[in-house]
Design a protein around this motif. Structure first.
Motif, short mmCIF file in Angstrom:
data_model
loop_
_atom_site.label_atom_id
_atom_site.label_comp_id
_atom_site.label_asym_id
_atom_site.label_seq_id
_atom_site.Cartn_x
_atom_site.Cartn_y
_atom_site.Cartn_z
N MET A 135 0.86 -1.12 0.16
CA MET A 135 -0.19 -0.02 -0.12
C MET A 135 0.83 1.45 -0.07
N ASP A 136 0.41 2.23 -0.65
CA ASP A 136 0.73 3.18 -0.74
C ASP A 136 0.86 4.22 -0.01
N LEU A 137 2.16 4.41 1.31
CA LEU A 137 1.28 5.33 2.58
C LEU A 137 1.04 6.18 2.37
N ARG A 138 2.27 7.51 1.26
CA ARG A 138 1.72 9.00 1.27
C ARG A 138 0.70 9.15 0.32
N GLN A 139 -0.06 8.23 -0.35
CA GLN A 139 -1.01 8.56 -1.03
C GLN A 139 -1.99 9.02 -0.44
N LEU A 140 -1.81 7.63 1.20
CA LEU A 140 -3.45 7.33 2.22
C LEU A 140 -3.58 8.69 2.80
N ILE A 141 -1.58 9.02 3.19
CA ILE A 141 -1.96 10.20 3.88
C ILE A 141 -1.84 11.84 3.23
N THR A 142 -1.91 11.54 2.48
CA THR A 142 -2.02 12.53 1.03
C THR A 142 -4.00 12.91 1.21
N LEU A 143 -4.14 11.50 0.84
CA LEU A 143 -6.30 11.70 0.96
C LEU A 143 -6.35 11.78 2.41
N LYS A 144 -5.50 11.52 3.34
CA LYS A 144 -6.58 12.17 4.95
C LYS A 144 -5.65 13.17 5.33
N ARG A 174 -9.25 15.51 3.18
CA ARG A 174 -10.12 15.46 4.88
C ARG A 174 -10.79 14.62 3.70
N VAL A 175 -10.26 13.19 3.27
CA VAL A 175 -11.20 12.14 1.69
C VAL A 175 -11.39 11.32 2.98
N SER A 176 -12.90 11.06 3.05
CA SER A 176 -13.62 10.23 4.37
C SER A 176 -13.02 8.66 3.89
N ALA A 191 -10.92 4.63 0.54
CA ALA A 191 -10.41 2.76 0.39
C ALA A 191 -11.35 2.40 -1.45
N GLN A 192 -11.65 3.35 -2.09
CA GLN A 192 -12.26 3.38 -3.18
C GLN A 192 -11.06 3.52 -4.12
N VAL A 193 -10.42 4.74 -3.88
CA VAL A 193 -9.25 5.35 -4.23
C VAL A 193 -8.31 3.96 -4.19
N LEU A 194 -7.56 3.58 -3.30
CA LEU A 194 -6.83 2.31 -2.55
C LEU A 194 -7.20 1.19 -3.13
N HIS A 195 -8.03 1.27 -3.55
CA HIS A 195 -8.53 -0.43 -3.75
C HIS A 195 -7.71 -1.23 -2.59
N LEU A 196 -8.85 -0.65 -1.22
CA LEU A 196 -8.60 -1.46 -0.21
C LEU A 196 -10.18 -1.83 0.58
N SER A 197 -9.53 -3.22 1.40
CA SER A 197 -10.84 -2.85 2.24
C SER A 197 -11.22 -1.66 2.83
#
Length: 157
Positions: free
Chosen positions: A1-10, A13-15, A20-26
Motif C-alpha cells: 500500500m502506498d502510505l504517502r497516498q493515504l496520508i495525502t488523501l487524509k 479530508r477524504v473519507s 478505500a475506493q481510490v486505493l483499492h483496499l478494504s
C-alpha cells in the motif's frame, strides 16, 4: 500500500470509504491505518516529510502483530492442558489468567475459538456398543458429583 497516498488523501479530508475506493483496499484496512495515523504525534505534513523507510517502520503490518499475538497465546496451550486436569478449572478462569498477563490479548470469544481449534488435535472419542438398558455408563469429573452424593446421603439419613 502506498502510505504517502493515504496520508495525502487524509490531509485532503477524504473519507475512509472514499480513500478505500481510490486505493483499492478494504474500508477496514483504511480504518486501521487511519487509526494509526491519528495516534502518531506528527501531523500529516510531518509524516509526508519522512523518508520512506522511516514511514514504513511506523506502520508494522497488522498480520505480523496478529501472528506474534497468536504465537504468544499458542505458547500457553500446553500449560492449559495441565491446568484443565485440576478440579474447577474452566476456559473462563484460564482466560482471566491470560488477561492478567496480556491486557491487550484476545477477548474471550477469540481466546476460546483458538484454544478449541488447537485442542481438537488432542480430543478423542469412541463409540460404545451396548444393548439399551443392559449397561449404564456414568461420566463425571470434578467436585460436583462428590458434593451431590454427600448431600443425598445427608438427606437420606
Amino acid at each position: 500500500m502506498d502510505l504517502r497516498q493515504l496520508i495525502t488523501l487524509k490531509k485532503q479530508r477524504v473519507s475512509n470509504r472514499k480513500a478505500a475506493q481510490v486505493l483499492h483496499l478494504s474500508r477496514n484496512t483504511v480504518n486501521e491505518y487511519t487509526q494509526i495515523l491519528d495516534g502518531l504525534p506528527r501531523s500529516y505534513d510531518g509524516l509526508l516529510a519522512l523518508e520512506e523507510s522511516v514511514l514504513r517502520e511506523l506502520f508494522v503490518p497488522q498480520s505480523e502483530v496478529l501472528r506474534e499475538r497468536y504465537e504468544q497465546l499458542l505458547g500457553y496451550f500446553d500449560y492449559f492442558l495441565t491446568e484443565f486436569k485440576k478440579p474447577g478449572c474452566t476456559l473462563l478462569t484460564l482466560w482471566h489468567w491470560y488477561q492478567e498477563k496480556h491486557s491487550n490479548g484476545y477477548a474471550y470469544t477469540q481466546f476460546t475459538k483458538h484454544y478449541n481449534l488447537w485442542a481438537n488435535k488432542y480430543r478423542c472419542s469412541a463409540k460404545l456398543d451396548h444393548k439399551a438398558g443392559k449397561t449404564v455408563f456414568i461420566d463425571y469429573t470434578g467436585k460436583k458429583l462428590l458434593s451431590s452424593i454427600k448431600q443425598q446421603e445427608k438427606s437420606v439419613r
